[in-house]
Motif scaffolding. Structure first.
Motif: not given
Ligand SMILES: NC(=O)c1ccc[n+]([C@@H]2O[C@H](COP(=O)([O-])OP(=O)(O)OC[C@H]3O[C@@H](n4cnc5c(N)ncnc54)[C@H](O)[C@@H]3O)[C@@H](O)[C@H]2O)c1
Ligand SMILES: [Zn+2]
Ligand SMILES: [Zn+2]
Length: 347
Positions: A168-170, A194-196, A214-218
């Motif tokens: 359940g962690d982010v 979520h894994v960012v 599942d989330v990517v950030v440039n």
């Protein structure tokens, strides 16, 4: 035989060297069947690791076949196929008895391709062979095995386990090179919500999606802190993993974690980073850092055998041993070539 020999910053050559021989009774000589190049080898070539001196054979990851053993080696036999770990363990010192092989004070630790000749060669001498190699299990390819010598245990132990990733962690992972991708792959084993993945390179963020982000950030264009806060009701990540090794990314990782969260530093830092204790003291965070021990290698081998970990996914380029120059070039220009891990085998 031939080997990749370091000749000072920026200088290396695939050249003729003497065959290694058994020196201590606990040694094995291993014929190298498959070998890879690590980001750390690039650090060495830049001159960042002064303990590596002119004439040293590089490399600390290999799969091979035992060619000969010293008289004290009982559990490893000629003809056995073994994984040579990046960490050598004497097996007897205080740290080895606790499973902290990376901190071995009995002659082990990270020595291959650092303090003694390494694996980027046709043959390598492996000290403390019984406690520094793993038998090759059925059903796991050499390419998968090579990822167990360094990158997967590093991401898993120093990132996922030190960071206490829970269901359940982010999980926010700063840096999506092979080590950050290993941390993403390892985090997935714990069913995070979520894994960012955060990186400056879009090619690495594409890879991160393949590895389970599942989330990517440039973070060259977007505000990583805002994205993570949006995902977590303003709190921050349960676990922030640093997998780059520069001050800015360490500081970002500490800012990303929620109060009560974990910050797991994996990066090798050459410069001091600021610890913002003026913000952090009140946030009950836990910060960990460390060198890989490779105590998790047997677990990871079972996960690869059971297809829960797809270790072969890292391999983007393949060469033969006599193509070491080209392999280094492709690996060093990862931004252009898309290289994650390169594998070299006997032709
Ligand atoms: N602790 C250990 O035992 C251990 C073991 C092996 C490697 N390492 C270290 O782990 C780190 C990562 O290794 P790697 O092989 O994946 O390296 P890498 O260079 O392949 O990947 C680093 C990634 O970080 C990204 N990056 C650079 N600056 C950034 C920034 N400001 N913000 C976000 N992303 C940024 C790069 O684009 C790249 O994708 C290195 O410091 C390496 O030395 C530690
Ligand atoms: Zn390495
Ligand atoms: Zn030891």
């Amino acid at each position: 035989m031939r080997a990749v020999v370091y000749h000072g910053p920026g200088q290396k050559a695939w050249e003729e060297v003497p065959m290694p021989v058994v020196i201590d009774t606990t040694d094995a000589i291993v014929r190298v069947d498959a070998v890879t190049i690590c980001g750390t080898d690039l650090h060495i070539l830049k001159g960042d690791v002064p303990a590596v001196t002119d004439g040293r054979i590089l490399g600390h990851e290999a799969v091979g076949t035992v060619e000969s053993v010293g008289s004290g080696v009982k559990n490893v036999a000629v003809g056995d196929r073994v994984l040579v770990s990046c960490i050598t363990a004497c097996g007897a010192c205080r740290y080895c008895r606790e499973g902290s092989y990376g901190q071995c004070i009995g002659g082990g630790g990270w020595i291959l391709g650092h303090k003694i000749d390494g694996t980027q060669a046709e043959y390598v001498r492996v000290p403390f062979a019984e406690t520094s190699t793993h038998p090759v299990p059925d059903g796991v390819t050499d390419e998968q095995l090579l990822m167990m010598a360094d990158i997967l245990p590093t991401g898993y132990e120093v990132g996922v386990l030190n960071g206490h990733v829970q269901p359940g962690d982010v999980v926010a992972v700063v840096g999506a090179g092979p080590i950050g991708l290993s941390a993403i792959m390892g985090s997935r084993l714990y069913s995070p919500s979520h894994v960012v993945a955060i990186d400056l390179a879009d090619s690495r963020l594409e890879a991160a999606k393949q590895f389970g982000a599942d989330v990517v950030v440039n973070n060259g264009r977007e505000d990583a802190l805002a994205v993570v806060r949006d995902l977590t009701g303003g709190l921050g990540a349960d676990v922030a993993i640093e997998a780059v090794g520069v001050p800015a990314t360490f500081e970002l990782a500490t800012a990303l974690a929620r109060p009560g969260g974990h910050i797991a530093n994996i990066g090798v830092h050459g410069q001091p980073a600021t610890l913002h204790l003026e913000d952090l003291w009140i946030r009950n965070v836990t910060i960990t850092t460390g060198l890989v021990d490779t105590y998790s290698t047997p677990t990871l081998l079972r996960l690869a055998q059971g297809h829960q970990v797809d270790a072969g996914r890292f391999v983007t380029h393949r060469f033969t041993l006599d193509q070491f120059d080209e392999a280094y070039d492709v690996f060093a220009r990862a931004g252009d070539t898309g290289a994650l891990k390169v594998v070299l085998t006997r032709g």
